[in-house]
Design a protein around this motif. Structure first.
Motif, PDB file in Angstrom:
ATOM      1  N   MET A   1     -10.678   0.741   2.756  1.00  0.00           N
ATOM      2  CA  MET A   1      -9.441   0.033   3.048  1.00  0.00           C
ATOM      3  C   MET A   1      -8.606  -0.164   1.780  1.00  0.00           C
ATOM      4  N   ASP A   2      -9.271  -0.507   0.660  1.00  0.00           N
ATOM      5  CA  ASP A   2      -8.534  -0.756  -0.578  1.00  0.00           C
ATOM      6  C   ASP A   2      -7.707   0.455  -0.995  1.00  0.00           C
ATOM      7  N   VAL A   3      -8.259   1.640  -0.871  1.00  0.00           N
ATOM      8  CA  VAL A   3      -7.553   2.850  -1.282  1.00  0.00           C
ATOM      9  C   VAL A   3      -6.368   3.109  -0.360  1.00  0.00           C
ATOM     10  N   VAL A   4      -6.522   2.868   0.929  1.00  0.00           N
ATOM     11  CA  VAL A   4      -5.437   3.066   1.890  1.00  0.00           C
ATOM     12  C   VAL A   4      -4.283   2.114   1.572  1.00  0.00           C
ATOM     13  N   VAL A   5      -4.604   0.849   1.283  1.00  0.00           N
ATOM     14  CA  VAL A   5      -3.572  -0.127   0.928  1.00  0.00           C
ATOM     15  C   VAL A   5      -2.880   0.295  -0.358  1.00  0.00           C
ATOM     16  N   LEU A   6      -3.645   0.774  -1.337  1.00  0.00           N
ATOM     17  CA  LEU A   6      -3.049   1.215  -2.595  1.00  0.00           C
ATOM     18  C   LEU A   6      -2.110   2.402  -2.384  1.00  0.00           C
ATOM     19  N   ILE A   7      -2.511   3.359  -1.575  1.00  0.00           N
ATOM     20  CA  ILE A   7      -1.640   4.514  -1.276  1.00  0.00           C
ATOM     21  C   ILE A   7      -0.355   4.031  -0.601  1.00  0.00           C
ATOM     22  N   GLY A   8      -0.481   3.107   0.341  1.00  0.00           N
ATOM     23  CA  GLY A   8       0.697   2.547   1.006  1.00  0.00           C
ATOM     24  C   GLY A   8       1.606   1.832   0.029  1.00  0.00           C
ATOM     25  N   ARG A   9       1.020   1.082  -0.906  1.00  0.00           N
ATOM     26  CA  ARG A   9       1.829   0.389  -1.912  1.00  0.00           C
ATOM     27  C   ARG A   9       2.560   1.379  -2.810  1.00  0.00           C
TER      28      ARG A   9
ATOM     29  N   SER B   1      -6.856 -12.564   0.527  1.00  0.00           N
ATOM     30  CA  SER B   1      -7.062 -12.604  -0.918  1.00  0.00           C
ATOM     31  C   SER B   1      -8.104 -11.588  -1.378  1.00  0.00           C
ATOM     32  N   CYS B   2      -8.686 -10.841  -0.470  1.00  0.00           N
ATOM     33  CA  CYS B   2      -9.716  -9.853  -0.819  1.00  0.00           C
ATOM     34  C   CYS B   2      -9.168  -8.433  -0.671  1.00  0.00           C
ATOM     35  N   LEU B   3      -8.003  -8.183  -1.235  1.00  0.00           N
ATOM     36  CA  LEU B   3      -7.391  -6.872  -1.099  1.00  0.00           C
ATOM     37  C   LEU B   3      -7.978  -5.857  -2.059  1.00  0.00           C
ATOM     38  N   GLY B   4      -8.498  -6.295  -3.179  1.00  0.00           N
ATOM     39  CA  GLY B   4      -9.001  -5.368  -4.168  1.00  0.00           C
ATOM     40  C   GLY B   4      -7.876  -4.536  -4.746  1.00  0.00           C
ATOM     41  N   LEU B   5      -8.139  -3.866  -5.817  1.00  0.00           N
ATOM     42  CA  LEU B   5      -7.183  -2.972  -6.459  1.00  0.00           C
ATOM     43  C   LEU B   5      -5.849  -3.651  -6.752  1.00  0.00           C
ATOM     44  N   THR B   6      -5.901  -4.949  -7.021  1.00  0.00           N
ATOM     45  CA  THR B   6      -4.712  -5.680  -7.455  1.00  0.00           C
ATOM     46  C   THR B   6      -5.039  -6.343  -8.781  1.00  0.00           C
ATOM     47  N   ILE B   7      -4.015  -6.652  -9.535  1.00  0.00           N
ATOM     48  CA  ILE B   7      -4.229  -7.288 -10.831  1.00  0.00           C
ATOM     49  C   ILE B   7      -4.371  -8.798 -10.674  1.00  0.00           C
ATOM     50  N   THR B   8      -3.568  -9.387  -9.798  1.00  0.00           N
ATOM     51  CA  THR B   8      -3.657 -10.824  -9.544  1.00  0.00           C
ATOM     52  C   THR B   8      -3.848 -11.057  -8.052  1.00  0.00           C
ATOM     53  N   GLY B   9      -4.226 -12.258  -7.716  1.00  0.00           N
ATOM     54  CA  GLY B   9      -4.280 -12.661  -6.323  1.00  0.00           C
ATOM     55  C   GLY B   9      -2.901 -13.103  -5.870  1.00  0.00           C
ATOM     56  N   PRO B  10      -2.797 -13.565  -4.642  1.00  0.00           N
ATOM     57  CA  PRO B  10      -1.486 -13.990  -4.126  1.00  0.00           C
ATOM     58  C   PRO B  10      -1.019 -15.279  -4.776  1.00  0.00           C
TER      59      PRO B  10
END
Length: 137
Positions: A1-9, A124-133
């Motif tokens: 899921m993390d990779v899919v969200v990153l590609i979308g971003r 808050s468990c999105l992964g592949l982010t630098i900060t949380g919300p």
């Protein structure tokens, strides 16, 4: 899921980052067009919106308070739609259609930005982010 969200971003952010670049490399041309639409302080508006599109795009891309970046993009897209693409005031059919397309594109992107805001602020468990919300829904 993390990779899919990153590609979308990444895909989502490309539009805003390239737009920001255009705001800074074609400032005079964009300021002339912006002034013709009745926007006050056209050059400053172009530079300011370019900076905010860039910051919002980078925020979503890098995952640095991506919820706040999504809200910034939401507001800018709604303002741009209403101030720059007033198809209801245009009499030329071709120009009217172009403004209507851009108005609807901005509304759709604003909707996507709102969904991204909710997504980032809720999970808050999105992964592949630098900060949380920054916000919590």
């Amino acid at each position: 899921m993390d990779v899919v969200v990153l590609i979308g971003r990444v895909l989502f952010s490309v539009l805003f980052l390239s737009s920001a670049l255009g705001h800074f490399t074609q400032t005079e041309q964009m300021a002339g067009y912006t002034a013709s639409k009745g926007v006050p302080m056209a050059k400053l508006s172009v530079l300011g919106s370019g900076a905010l599109f860039g910051l919002g795009g980078l925020s979503v891309l890098l995952g640095v308070w991506a919820d706040l970046g999504s809200l910034v993009l939401l507001v800018l897209l709604l303002l741009t739609a209403v101030m720059m693409h007033q198809f209801w005031k245009v009499s030329d059919p071709q120009a009217k259609q172009a403004d209507m397309i851009n108005f609807n594109k901005n509304l759709a992107l604003a909707g996507a930005s709102l969904m991204l805001f909710a997504f980032f602020a809720h999970d808050s468990c999105l992964g592949l982010t630098i900060t949380g919300p920054l916000f919590n829904l």
